[in-house]
Write an enzyme that holds these catalytic residues in place. Structure first.
Site, PDB file in Angstrom:
ATOM      1  CG  LEU A   3      13.829  67.352  -2.022  1.00 61.48           C
ATOM      2  CD1 LEU A   3      13.243  66.097  -2.628  1.00 61.48           C
ATOM      3  CD2 LEU A   3      12.757  68.374  -1.731  1.00 61.48           C
TER       4      LEU A   3
ATOM      5  CG  HIS B 247      11.831  65.257   2.509  1.00 60.08           C
ATOM      6  ND1 HIS B 247      10.596  64.828   2.943  1.00 60.08           N
ATOM      7  CD2 HIS B 247      11.627  66.447   1.892  1.00 60.08           C
ATOM      8  CE1 HIS B 247       9.675  65.716   2.587  1.00 60.08           C
ATOM      9  NE2 HIS B 247      10.279  66.704   1.955  1.00 60.08           N
TER      10      HIS B 247
ATOM     11  CD  GLN C 217       4.480  60.879  -2.007  1.00 60.46           C
ATOM     12  OE1 GLN C 217       4.682  61.795  -2.794  1.00 60.46           O
ATOM     13  NE2 GLN C 217       3.751  61.009  -0.928  1.00 60.46           N
TER      14      GLN C 217
ATOM     15  CG  PHE D 137      10.625  60.578  -1.739  1.00 61.37           C
ATOM     16  CD1 PHE D 137      11.723  61.133  -2.346  1.00 61.37           C
ATOM     17  CD2 PHE D 137      10.299  61.021  -0.462  1.00 61.37           C
ATOM     18  CE1 PHE D 137      12.484  62.101  -1.722  1.00 61.37           C
ATOM     19  CE2 PHE D 137      11.048  61.984   0.171  1.00 61.37           C
ATOM     20  CZ  PHE D 137      12.162  62.523  -0.452  1.00 61.37           C
TER      21      PHE D 137
ATOM     22  CG  ASN E 175       8.346  65.551   6.142  1.00 63.80           C
ATOM     23  OD1 ASN E 175       7.951  66.520   5.507  1.00 63.80           O
ATOM     24  ND2 ASN E 175       9.645  65.317   6.322  1.00 63.80           N
TER      25      ASN E 175
ATOM     26  NE  ARG F 170       1.923  63.749  -6.231  1.00 62.26           N
ATOM     27  CZ  ARG F 170       1.333  64.737  -5.546  1.00 62.26           C
ATOM     28  NH1 ARG F 170       1.912  65.228  -4.468  1.00 62.26           N
ATOM     29  NH2 ARG F 170       0.168  65.205  -5.936  1.00 62.26           N
TER      30      ARG F 170
ATOM     31  CG  PHE G   2      10.867  65.086  -8.506  1.00 63.96           C
ATOM     32  CD1 PHE G   2      11.956  65.402  -7.717  1.00 63.96           C
ATOM     33  CD2 PHE G   2       9.606  65.516  -8.099  1.00 63.96           C
ATOM     34  CE1 PHE G   2      11.812  66.127  -6.541  1.00 63.96           C
ATOM     35  CE2 PHE G   2       9.452  66.245  -6.927  1.00 63.96           C
ATOM     36  CZ  PHE G   2      10.554  66.549  -6.146  1.00 63.96           C
TER      37      PHE G   2
END
Length: 284
Positions: free
Chosen positions: A236, A246, A155, A227, A215, A147, A152
């Protein structure tokens, strides 16, 4: 294992497919660690196996092993007790307990190029030790980024993504088992689908270039997935308001352009159309 949910950092980027979320680089200043200044404190930290025995009182003159650290604490505590018995008071001499080693470096070799990251063993020893163990055992070799979202993050780390087109990519983790805490020497465990304990202790923000744990949104549900942040995703942070928690465990120090390039490749449902494979991750 329960399906990992993608805890999106921005409202417009919130995912509905249910995969795990991860985030990333320029980290916040290191958390200040109070020095160990007395024998009683050194003894208490030793008994608790506290990472402060590693993180405090850095001298920069090299690195003492954990055994020397523990020995120094024991010797100091014992000397204090003898002084107390003989003189009726504790010594107030400060303890120069530790000289900290430099953090390890991870070199990521991908089919799009390589990059390097400092791994924050000094700040999040359980999380970093888990990652290092997975790297040194070859767990990540042959796994694909499953991903990526421009502006952004990227992942990675799901073992199901050895198949670049796997429909269950983002749902997997490492096998249950044990690994060594490289700071304390303690035995740590992966359980309930390869999950490790949350380590929300260091206030490093999800800044561009940082490595952050994925997670499911539930406590203690991190494992092998993480990520690379290519944007400022401070929302985050585990210490930020909101449900996404995170913890950051590293920072890219070389090859940030590769992480950005990975985030910008053409995708289908956020999965790269042309597979991007991790050839290897080596620790030095």
């Amino acid at each position: 294992m329960a399906r990992l949910t993608f805890a999106a950092g921005l409202a417009l980027l919130q995912a509905t497919s249910g995969n795990a979320f991860i985030a990333g680089p320029v980290s916040a200043p290191r958390a200040t660690v109070a020095p160990v200044t007395s024998a009683s404190e050194a003894e208490a930290l030793l008994e608790a196996k506290s990472p402060r025995l590693i993180a405090s009182n850095a001298t920069g003159a090299g690195a003492l092993g954990l055994g020397l650290v523990a020995g120094a604490a024991v010797a100091l505590a014992g000397a204090t007790r003898r002084s107390s018995a003989g003189q009726g008071r504790r010594s107030t001499a400060s303890a120069e307990v530790v000289a900290r080693k430099a953090n390890p470096t991870a070199t990521f070799e991908t089919t799009m190029g390589s990059f390097k990251a400092e791994i924050y063993l000094d700040r999040v020893p359980i999380t970093a030790s888990n990652f290092i163990d997975l790297c040194t055992t070859g767990f990540y070799n042959g796994v694909h980024f499953h991903r990526v979202i421009p502006g952004f993050m990227d992942q990675f780390g799901c073992p199901n993504a050895r198949d670049p087109n796997a429909r269950n990519a983002g749902q997997g983790g490492p096998p249950d088992g044990e690994f060594k805490n490289l700071v304390t020497g303690a035995t740590e465990r992966r359980s309930n689908g390869g999950n490790i304990k949350d380590e929300n202790i260091s206030r490093d923000t999800n800044a561009p270039g940082t490595l952050s744990m994925a997670n499911t949104g539930q406590p203690n549900s991190g494992g092998s997935q993480f990520f690379l942040n290519v944007n400022n995703n401070s929302n985050l942070d585990w210490f930020a308001p909101g449900p996404s928690k995170h913890p950051v465990f590293g920072k890219i120090i070389e090859g940030m352009d590769i992480a950005v390039a990975i985030s910008k490749v053409p995708t289908r449902n956020d999965n790269p159309k042309t597979p991007i494979m991790m050839k290897s991750i080596t620790i030095s």
